[in-house]
Design an enzyme around this catalytic site. Structure first.
Site, PDB file in Angstrom:
ATOM      1  N   HIS A   1       0.849  -1.192   0.000  1.00  0.00           N
ATOM      2  CA  HIS A   1       0.000   0.000   0.000  1.00  0.00           C
ATOM      3  C   HIS A   1       0.884   1.241   0.000  1.00  0.00           C
ATOM      4  O   HIS A   1       2.106   1.141   0.140  1.00  0.00           O
ATOM      5  CB  HIS A   1      -0.922   0.023   1.227  1.00  0.00           C
ATOM      6  CG  HIS A   1      -0.208  -0.146   2.536  1.00  0.00           C
ATOM      7  ND1 HIS A   1       0.688   0.777   3.022  1.00  0.00           N
ATOM      8  CD2 HIS A   1      -0.239  -1.152   3.455  1.00  0.00           C
ATOM      9  CE1 HIS A   1       1.151   0.352   4.179  1.00  0.00           C
ATOM     10  NE2 HIS A   1       0.627  -0.821   4.469  1.00  0.00           N
TER      11      HIS A   1
HETATM   12  P1  TYD Z   1      -1.341  -2.391   7.990  1.00  0.00           P
HETATM   13  O1  TYD Z   1      -0.785  -1.015   8.090  1.00  0.00           O
HETATM   14  O2  TYD Z   1      -2.213  -2.686   6.806  1.00  0.00           O
HETATM   15  O3  TYD Z   1      -0.152  -3.464   8.050  1.00  0.00           O
HETATM   16  P2  TYD Z   1       0.949  -3.813   6.947  1.00  0.00           P
HETATM   17  O4  TYD Z   1       1.118  -2.630   6.076  1.00  0.00           O
HETATM   18  O5  TYD Z   1       2.190  -4.141   7.704  1.00  0.00           O
HETATM   19  O6  TYD Z   1       0.464  -5.012   6.208  1.00  0.00           O
HETATM   20  O7  TYD Z   1      -2.125  -2.701   9.336  1.00  0.00           O
HETATM   21  C1  TYD Z   1      -2.630  -3.982   9.649  1.00  0.00           C
HETATM   22  C2  TYD Z   1      -3.778  -3.815  10.621  1.00  0.00           C
HETATM   23  O8  TYD Z   1      -3.350  -3.173  11.831  1.00  0.00           O
HETATM   24  C3  TYD Z   1      -4.918  -2.972  10.078  1.00  0.00           C
HETATM   25  O9  TYD Z   1      -6.127  -3.627  10.439  1.00  0.00           O
HETATM   26  C4  TYD Z   1      -4.845  -1.674  10.815  1.00  0.00           C
HETATM   27  C5  TYD Z   1      -4.123  -2.014  12.092  1.00  0.00           C
HETATM   28  N1  TYD Z   1      -3.224  -0.918  12.521  1.00  0.00           N
HETATM   29  C6  TYD Z   1      -3.606  -0.074  13.541  1.00  0.00           C
HETATM   30  O10 TYD Z   1      -4.697  -0.201  14.123  1.00  0.00           O
HETATM   31  N2  TYD Z   1      -2.751   0.924  13.932  1.00  0.00           N
HETATM   32  C7  TYD Z   1      -1.542   1.107  13.337  1.00  0.00           C
HETATM   33  O11 TYD Z   1      -0.777   2.026  13.711  1.00  0.00           O
HETATM   34  C8  TYD Z   1      -1.164   0.237  12.256  1.00  0.00           C
HETATM   35  C9  TYD Z   1       0.138   0.404  11.546  1.00  0.00           C
HETATM   36  C10 TYD Z   1      -2.036  -0.764  11.885  1.00  0.00           C
END
Ligand code: TYD
Length: 133
Positions: A51
């Site tokens: 993303h």
């Molecule tokens: P995401 O940022 O999509 O993880 P990655 O990019 O590593 O795959 O986040 C995964 C999940 O965690 C998503 O449901 C949102 C949650 N999240 C939070 O609640 N707070 C945060 O600061 C982050 C980074 C993620």
């Protein structure tokens, strides 16, 4: 690479008792830290990210172990191997990123310039291309 993407070397205080590094907002990294999170217990072969953020900037450090960070500014792609805790990767806003090839027991520290905001994410690559155009 364009867009100010860069590896930033951190202070390293070498000591027989164990080394020490640190990060100060606006000093070692070019933003104020609103949020810190970390990624750990990654099963072999898993990929995180996939993303871009419209506003959020990040600084990524491999506190332990190693992993690759794949960055794409819409024109150019680059892979950065992070495997030391005394440097990190600055990722400006508007960059598509993935993290993969996590070693066993790796620990990724991420410093963020914004609070968590799901509307800041771009999950669709074509939308990202339109966003950066
Ligand atoms: P995401 O940022 O999509 O993880 P990655 O990019 O590593 O795959 O986040 C995964 C999940 O965690 C998503 O449901 C949102 C949650 N999240 C939070 O609640 N707070 C945060 O600061 C982050 C980074 C993620």
């Amino acid at each position: 690479m364009s867009n100010n993407i860069r590896i930033i070397n951190l202070p390293k205080i070498i000591d027989n008792r164990g080394n020490l590094s640190f990060i100060e907002e606006e000093n070692h990294i070019p933003f104020e830290i609103k949020r810190t999170y970390w990624i750990y217990d990654v099963p072999g072969g898993e990929v995180r990210g996939g993303h871009a953020y419209k506003e959020n900037q990040e600084f990524i450090v491999a506190l332990s172990g190693s992993f690759d960070v794949l960055l794409d500014d819409g024109t150019e792609q680059n892979v950065f191997l992070l495997n030391r805790s005394y440097y990190g990767l600055y990722v400006p806003k508007g960059i598509w990123r993935q993290m993969k090839n996590f070693s066993t027991n790796s620990l990724a520290l991420l410093l963020s310039s914004t609070y968590y905001e799901k509307n800041d994410y771009i999950y669709d690559y074509e939308e990202f291309k339109r966003f950066v155009r």
